[in-house]
Design a protein around this motif. Structure first.
Motif, mmCIF file in Angstrom:
data_model
loop_
_atom_site.group_PDB
_atom_site.id
_atom_site.type_symbol
_atom_site.label_atom_id
_atom_site.label_comp_id
_atom_site.label_asym_id
_atom_site.label_seq_id
_atom_site.Cartn_x
_atom_site.Cartn_y
_atom_site.Cartn_z
ATOM 1 N N THR A 80 78.491 78.264 60.028
ATOM 2 C CA THR A 80 78.148 79.283 61.017
ATOM 3 C C THR A 80 76.838 79.995 60.684
ATOM 4 O O THR A 80 76.214 80.575 61.559
ATOM 5 C CB THR A 80 79.264 80.340 61.135
ATOM 6 O OG1 THR A 80 79.470 80.945 59.862
ATOM 7 C CG2 THR A 80 80.564 79.707 61.637
ATOM 8 N N HIS A 81 76.420 79.947 59.409
ATOM 9 C CA HIS A 81 75.204 80.628 58.963
ATOM 10 C C HIS A 81 74.486 79.788 57.912
ATOM 11 O O HIS A 81 75.126 79.075 57.139
ATOM 12 C CB HIS A 81 75.534 81.990 58.335
ATOM 13 C CG HIS A 81 76.172 82.956 59.266
ATOM 14 N ND1 HIS A 81 77.511 82.897 59.586
ATOM 15 C CD2 HIS A 81 75.664 84.013 59.936
ATOM 16 C CE1 HIS A 81 77.793 83.881 60.432
ATOM 17 N NE2 HIS A 81 76.693 84.572 60.652
ATOM 18 N N ILE A 82 73.166 79.926 57.877
ATOM 19 C CA ILE A 82 72.333 79.306 56.841
ATOM 20 C C ILE A 82 71.551 80.428 56.166
ATOM 21 O O ILE A 82 70.949 81.263 56.842
ATOM 22 C CB ILE A 82 71.323 78.293 57.436
ATOM 23 C CG1 ILE A 82 72.019 77.205 58.247
ATOM 24 C CG2 ILE A 82 70.420 77.720 56.348
ATOM 25 C CD1 ILE A 82 72.743 76.171 57.455
ATOM 26 N N ALA A 83 71.551 80.439 54.840
ATOM 27 C CA ALA A 83 70.795 81.437 54.075
ATOM 28 C C ALA A 83 69.775 80.721 53.195
ATOM 29 O O ALA A 83 70.124 79.785 52.480
ATOM 30 C CB ALA A 83 71.736 82.260 53.196
ATOM 31 N N ASN A 84 68.535 81.149 53.277
ATOM 32 C CA ASN A 84 67.477 80.656 52.384
ATOM 33 C C ASN A 84 67.219 81.734 51.345
ATOM 34 O O ASN A 84 67.120 82.915 51.686
ATOM 35 C CB ASN A 84 66.189 80.368 53.160
ATOM 36 C CG ASN A 84 66.359 79.214 54.114
ATOM 37 O OD1 ASN A 84 67.051 78.250 53.834
ATOM 38 N ND2 ASN A 84 65.725 79.310 55.271
ATOM 39 N N TRP A 85 67.099 81.325 50.082
ATOM 40 C CA TRP A 85 67.002 82.301 49.010
ATOM 41 C C TRP A 85 66.148 81.799 47.853
ATOM 42 O O TRP A 85 65.880 80.621 47.721
ATOM 43 C CB TRP A 85 68.391 82.682 48.492
ATOM 44 C CG TRP A 85 69.311 81.516 48.243
ATOM 45 C CD1 TRP A 85 70.281 81.059 49.095
ATOM 46 C CD2 TRP A 85 69.367 80.649 47.102
ATOM 47 N NE1 TRP A 85 70.931 79.972 48.550
ATOM 48 C CE2 TRP A 85 70.395 79.698 47.322
ATOM 49 C CE3 TRP A 85 68.654 80.588 45.909
ATOM 50 C CZ2 TRP A 85 70.720 78.709 46.401
ATOM 51 C CZ3 TRP A 85 68.968 79.585 44.984
ATOM 52 C CH2 TRP A 85 70.005 78.671 45.241
ATOM 53 N N THR A 86 65.762 82.761 47.022
ATOM 54 C CA THR A 86 65.131 82.484 45.739
ATOM 55 C C THR A 86 65.965 83.194 44.679
ATOM 56 O O THR A 86 66.246 84.388 44.805
ATOM 57 C CB THR A 86 63.681 83.008 45.693
ATOM 58 O OG1 THR A 86 62.934 82.349 46.716
ATOM 59 C CG2 THR A 86 63.047 82.741 44.339
ATOM 60 N N MET A 87 66.382 82.425 43.675
ATOM 61 C CA MET A 87 67.180 82.983 42.588
ATOM 62 C C MET A 87 66.288 83.165 41.367
ATOM 63 O O MET A 87 65.459 82.307 41.068
ATOM 64 C CB MET A 87 68.329 82.043 42.229
ATOM 65 C CG MET A 87 69.172 82.532 41.061
ATOM 66 S SD MET A 87 70.414 81.337 40.525
ATOM 67 C CE MET A 87 69.382 80.154 39.662
ATOM 68 N N LEU A 100 64.318 79.627 41.160
ATOM 69 C CA LEU A 100 64.818 78.479 41.901
ATOM 70 C C LEU A 100 64.971 78.836 43.368
ATOM 71 O O LEU A 100 65.561 79.863 43.696
ATOM 72 C CB LEU A 100 66.182 78.086 41.313
ATOM 73 C CG LEU A 100 66.915 76.915 41.892
ATOM 74 C CD1 LEU A 100 66.185 75.624 41.547
ATOM 75 C CD2 LEU A 100 68.337 76.867 41.340
ATOM 76 N N ASP A 101 64.421 77.996 44.244
ATOM 77 C CA ASP A 101 64.614 78.168 45.683
ATOM 78 C C ASP A 101 65.810 77.333 46.123
ATOM 79 O O ASP A 101 66.042 76.238 45.601
ATOM 80 C CB ASP A 101 63.383 77.713 46.462
ATOM 81 C CG ASP A 101 62.190 78.624 46.233
ATOM 82 O OD1 ASP A 101 62.392 79.849 46.118
ATOM 83 O OD2 ASP A 101 61.064 78.113 46.167
ATOM 84 N N TYR A 120 70.160 73.029 46.109
ATOM 85 C CA TYR A 120 68.999 73.350 45.290
ATOM 86 C C TYR A 120 68.724 72.177 44.374
ATOM 87 O O TYR A 120 69.548 71.277 44.219
ATOM 88 C CB TYR A 120 69.182 74.650 44.496
ATOM 89 C CG TYR A 120 70.391 74.696 43.588
ATOM 90 C CD1 TYR A 120 70.361 74.129 42.313
ATOM 91 C CD2 TYR A 120 71.561 75.311 44.005
ATOM 92 C CE1 TYR A 120 71.469 74.180 41.479
ATOM 93 C CE2 TYR A 120 72.668 75.357 43.179
ATOM 94 C CZ TYR A 120 72.617 74.798 41.923
ATOM 95 O OH TYR A 120 73.721 74.842 41.107
ATOM 96 N N ASP A 121 67.542 72.206 43.759
ATOM 97 C CA ASP A 121 67.121 71.138 42.859
ATOM 98 C C ASP A 121 67.731 71.389 41.487
ATOM 99 O O ASP A 121 67.286 72.259 40.744
ATOM 100 C CB ASP A 121 65.592 71.124 42.793
ATOM 101 C CG ASP A 121 65.040 70.005 41.928
ATOM 102 O OD1 ASP A 121 65.786 69.407 41.134
ATOM 103 O OD2 ASP A 121 63.830 69.747 42.038
ATOM 104 N N LEU A 122 68.773 70.626 41.154
ATOM 105 C CA LEU A 122 69.447 70.785 39.873
ATOM 106 C C LEU A 122 68.503 70.509 38.706
ATOM 107 O O LEU A 122 68.575 71.167 37.672
ATOM 108 C CB LEU A 122 70.675 69.866 39.797
ATOM 109 C CG LEU A 122 71.569 70.027 38.581
ATOM 110 C CD1 LEU A 122 72.135 71.436 38.498
ATOM 111 C CD2 LEU A 122 72.694 69.005 38.625
#
Length: 146
Positions: A80-87, A100-101, A120-122
């Motif tokens: 229902t939702h997509i979240a883009n983030w930077t950790m 990490l994006d 994410y890119d492991l």
């Protein structure tokens, strides 16, 4: 407060919450998937976060975007939702910040998250920080980028 707002607040700094706080956003039968493993149910998710909290000095998420894909009451879609983030993660005993994006697919039903899948890119998160292996992976990526 809607569950997506609670989600954003909790993920601002994971190290400042208790695992009991997760019950305010995740349903009892939540399916939580990341590139490492799958967790079925709130008890397993709490255990996963407990392990993270023991290892992390700091784990902050800058959630740049939340996109509504479908309303939970009108759709049979799992997402229902997509979240883009930077950790930004700092492990205990280290001063190195791992940045990490990533993207998270969320499924919300009855104002609770029932589905959470991280992308994410492991290699970027783990393998590139192992001394010899990291050097090799970065070299391979450099060659492929040419």
């Amino acid at each position: 407060m809607e569950v997506i707002q609670r989600f954003c607040k909790i993920y601002t700094d994971i190290c400042k919450i208790s695992t009991d706080d997760l019950a305010s956003i995740y349903a009892t039968d939540v399916l939580f998937i990341d590139p490492i493993t799958t967790h079925q149910g709130l008890t397993e998710v709490k255990s996963y976060f407990n392990n993270l909290l023991e290892q992390a000095e700091s784990c902050k998420f800058d959630i740049a975007d939340i996109f509504l894909c479908a309303r939970d009451d009108l759709s049979n879609s799992r997402v229902t939702h997509i979240a883009n983030w930077t950790m930004k993660l700092v492990l205990k005993g280290s001063e190195k910040v791992i940045t990490l994006d990533g993207t998270t697919q969320l499924g919300v039903s009855n104002n609770m998250i029932v589905y959470h899948k991280d992308y994410y890119d492991l290699g970027e998160m783990v393998y590139e920080h192992v001394p010899v292996l990291g050097f090799i992976i970065k070299k391979i990526k450099g060659r492929l980028a040419r």
